[in-house]
Write a protein that holds these residues in place. Structure first.
Motif, mmCIF file in Angstrom:
data_model
loop_
_atom_site.group_PDB
_atom_site.id
_atom_site.type_symbol
_atom_site.label_atom_id
_atom_site.label_comp_id
_atom_site.label_asym_id
_atom_site.label_seq_id
_atom_site.Cartn_x
_atom_site.Cartn_y
_atom_site.Cartn_z
ATOM 1 N N LEU A 51 0.827 -1.194 0.000
ATOM 2 C CA LEU A 51 0.000 0.000 0.000
ATOM 3 C C LEU A 51 0.872 1.259 0.000
ATOM 4 N N VAL A 52 1.897 1.314 0.880
ATOM 5 C CA VAL A 52 2.773 2.492 0.983
ATOM 6 C C VAL A 52 3.539 2.690 -0.321
ATOM 7 N N VAL A 53 4.182 1.615 -0.812
ATOM 8 C CA VAL A 53 4.997 1.737 -2.031
ATOM 9 C C VAL A 53 4.113 2.125 -3.215
ATOM 10 N N GLY A 54 2.948 1.465 -3.317
ATOM 11 C CA GLY A 54 2.044 1.751 -4.423
ATOM 12 C C GLY A 54 1.572 3.199 -4.407
ATOM 13 N N THR A 55 1.227 3.695 -3.198
ATOM 14 C CA THR A 55 0.729 5.064 -3.075
ATOM 15 C C THR A 55 1.815 6.071 -3.458
ATOM 16 N N VAL A 56 3.029 5.892 -2.912
ATOM 17 C CA VAL A 56 4.133 6.820 -3.220
ATOM 18 C C VAL A 56 4.432 6.799 -4.709
ATOM 19 N N LEU A 57 4.438 5.591 -5.292
ATOM 20 C CA LEU A 57 4.730 5.444 -6.715
ATOM 21 C C LEU A 57 3.701 6.211 -7.552
ATOM 22 N N MET A 58 2.424 5.984 -7.234
ATOM 23 C CA MET A 58 1.353 6.635 -7.982
ATOM 24 C C MET A 58 1.441 8.150 -7.824
ATOM 25 N N TYR A 59 1.701 8.597 -6.589
ATOM 26 C CA TYR A 59 1.815 10.032 -6.324
ATOM 27 C C TYR A 59 2.911 10.630 -7.204
ATOM 28 N N CYS A 60 4.102 9.979 -7.229
ATOM 29 C CA CYS A 60 5.233 10.498 -7.995
ATOM 30 C C CYS A 60 4.916 10.523 -9.488
ATOM 31 N N VAL A 61 4.265 9.438 -9.969
ATOM 32 C CA VAL A 61 3.967 9.354 -11.394
ATOM 33 C C VAL A 61 3.093 10.533 -11.821
ATOM 34 N N PHE A 62 2.092 10.842 -10.991
ATOM 35 C CA PHE A 62 1.166 11.908 -11.404
ATOM 36 C C PHE A 62 1.669 13.304 -11.041
ATOM 37 N N ARG A 63 2.306 13.420 -9.864
ATOM 38 C CA ARG A 63 2.707 14.739 -9.373
ATOM 39 C C ARG A 63 3.875 15.305 -10.182
ATOM 40 N N PHE A 64 4.837 14.460 -10.586
ATOM 41 C CA PHE A 64 6.074 14.969 -11.183
ATOM 42 C C PHE A 64 6.166 14.713 -12.684
ATOM 43 N N ARG A 65 5.078 14.327 -13.310
ATOM 44 C CA ARG A 65 5.199 14.108 -14.757
ATOM 45 C C ARG A 65 5.160 15.462 -15.464
ATOM 46 N N THR A 66 5.714 15.464 -16.700
ATOM 47 C CA THR A 66 5.686 16.715 -17.444
ATOM 48 C C THR A 66 4.805 16.529 -18.667
ATOM 49 N N LYS A 67 3.991 17.538 -18.902
ATOM 50 C CA LYS A 67 3.064 17.414 -20.027
ATOM 51 C C LYS A 67 3.715 17.898 -21.317
ATOM 52 N N THR A 68 4.625 18.864 -21.163
ATOM 53 C CA THR A 68 5.288 19.401 -22.360
ATOM 54 C C THR A 68 6.774 19.125 -22.234
ATOM 55 N N PHE A 69 7.276 18.133 -22.959
ATOM 56 C CA PHE A 69 8.682 17.747 -22.885
ATOM 57 C C PHE A 69 9.506 18.730 -23.708
ATOM 58 N N ASP A 70 10.450 19.429 -23.012
ATOM 59 C CA ASP A 70 11.208 20.471 -23.725
ATOM 60 C C ASP A 70 12.569 19.964 -24.164
ATOM 61 N N GLY A 71 12.819 18.635 -24.127
ATOM 62 C CA GLY A 71 14.092 18.103 -24.615
ATOM 63 C C GLY A 71 15.180 18.075 -23.562
ATOM 64 N N HIS A 72 14.911 18.631 -22.354
ATOM 65 C CA HIS A 72 15.925 18.628 -21.302
ATOM 66 C C HIS A 72 15.539 17.664 -20.195
ATOM 67 N N GLU A 73 16.560 16.899 -19.669
ATOM 68 C CA GLU A 73 16.327 16.034 -18.506
ATOM 69 C C GLU A 73 16.075 16.897 -17.286
ATOM 70 N N PRO A 74 15.167 16.452 -16.398
ATOM 71 C CA PRO A 74 14.992 17.194 -15.146
ATOM 72 C C PRO A 74 16.231 17.028 -14.271
ATOM 73 N N PRO A 75 16.418 17.869 -13.220
ATOM 74 C CA PRO A 75 17.618 17.777 -12.370
ATOM 75 C C PRO A 75 17.721 16.381 -11.730
ATOM 76 N N GLN A 76 18.900 15.766 -11.783
ATOM 77 C CA GLN A 76 19.135 14.435 -11.228
ATOM 78 C C GLN A 76 19.747 14.532 -9.841
ATOM 79 N N VAL A 77 19.337 13.613 -8.949
ATOM 80 C CA VAL A 77 19.871 13.605 -7.577
ATOM 81 C C VAL A 77 20.759 12.372 -7.407
ATOM 82 N N TYR A 78 22.010 12.582 -6.954
ATOM 83 C CA TYR A 78 22.899 11.439 -6.718
ATOM 84 C C TYR A 78 23.294 11.369 -5.257
ATOM 85 N N GLY A 79 23.102 10.200 -4.637
ATOM 86 C CA GLY A 79 23.624 9.960 -3.293
ATOM 87 C C GLY A 79 22.918 10.765 -2.217
ATOM 88 N N SER A 80 22.333 10.041 -1.233
ATOM 89 C CA SER A 80 21.764 10.713 -0.069
ATOM 90 C C SER A 80 21.917 9.731 1.086
#
Ligand code: CUA
Length: 344
Positions: A51-80
């Protein structure tokens, strides 16, 4: 009734046995109850994770998707470090808890077979798995030696609050791997060639409990059914006495002729009838065959008609089973069946 059909007991038992008879969620024994509470706990923990993993996954898929792809990768996070520590420690904790509760249940369920002692109210039975039926060698009850063999339908006494009556099963196999499983009474335990396993049964509720071989063992695995009759101690002791007795010789013409046919044929190479020359051990002991409610390992009700069709051609009812048809005449069939019917 449909659920029953899955287990191959369809028309025979659908009328008299409720479907929960094959459900682990209706336990009637201490072992069965331990297994259900563990199952529910594990289901709750793993369900919560889903339930937790599914909810977070779904939230991320909808909250952070981009509707207009401008050809640039979004900022990447390495190591935490904090996140990595968290996703290592949390699963390790969960696994540790699951190991603890599972060990506790195993501890409750696995009890080594003790030595029989006079007055222990305990039944000892050796179960031999065979393609495709069950052999029960009754060894000891209440410290008394028994020493008779029967098949497919196990009888055991109920365990009252005042007097605990446990049943210890020693499990062996004569051919391939099988598994003894009566869902309401206990978990599965395998019968392995060249190995000796054990399990125990105990219940405070009399009745008929159904089971099934739970390890694929060949063509008739699905028809390797189990029936456990839990009876009051008095009833059980009556049954014990009856089973331990030898076959009576009934003096009636058809029965005597049937007895001669039976003893003169190859029947006795595989079957035993105590008190006669039939001492075969490959097939079920027939000394009290009419005390059993079913034939062919729980597959068909035990009555004259079914007994006759079984002997006439076992392969028709249980294709692949080790008993061949002997090409008996109608008269011989009737006589053998009359003889077997006298074995009560
Ligand atoms: Cu025996 Cu499956």
């Amino acid at each position: 009734a449909e659920r029953m059909d899955l287990f191959g007991v369809g028309t025979l038992l659908a009328d008299c046995v409720p479907p929960e008879n094959l459900s682990i969620f209706h336990p009637v024994s201490p072992g069965g109850r331990s297994i259900v509470s563990l199952s529910i706990l594990v289901l709750a923990i793993t369900g919560g994770i889903l339930l937790v993993v599914g909810t977070v996954l779904m939230y991320c898929v909808f909250r952070f998707r981009t509707k207009t792809f401008d050809g640039h990768e979004p900022p990447q996070v390495y190591g935490s470090v904090p996140i990595e520590v968290a996703w290592t420690a949390a699963p390790a904790m969960i696994v540790f808890i699951l190991v603890l509760v599972t060990t506790r249940t195993l501890w409750e369920v696995e009890i080594p077979v003790p030595e029989p002692v006079v007055g222990d109210n305990t039944l000892f039975v050796t179960v031999v798995g065979r393609q495709w039926w069950w052999e029960y060698q009754y060894e000891y009850y209440n410290g008394q030696k028994l020493g008779f063999t029967t098949a497919n339908e196990l009888h055991m006494p109920v365990s009252e609050a005042s007097q605990q009556r446990r049943v210890y099963l020693t499990l062996k196999s004569a051919d391939v791997c099988h598994s003894f499983w009566v869902p309401r009474l206990a978990g599965k335990t395998d019968l392995i060639p060249g190995r000796v396993n054990s399990m125990w049964l105990q219940t405070e509720q009399p009745g008929l409990y159904l089971g099934q071989c739970a390890e694929y063992c060949g063509t008739q695995h699905a028809h390797m059914l189990l029936r456990v009759n839990v009876e009051s101690p008095a009833e059980f002791e009556r049954w014990l006495q009856q089973e331990a007795s030898v076959a009576l010789h009934v003096d009636e013409a058809t029965i005597t002729r049937g007895r001669e046919v039976f003893l003169g044929l190859s029947c006795i190479n595989c079957h035993a009838v105590r008190g006669t020359g039939a001492k075969g051990t490959y097939g079920p002991d027939l000394t009290h065959i009419m005390s059993r409610a079913t034939l062919a390992s729980g597959q068909i009700p035990n009555n004259r008609e079914n007994l006759r069709s079984w002997i006439a051609d076992p392969q028709k009812i249980k294709p692949g089973c080790l008993m061949p048809a002997f090409g008996l005449s109608d008269k011989q069939l009737d006589e053998v069946v009359s003889y077997l019917e006298s074995l009560r």
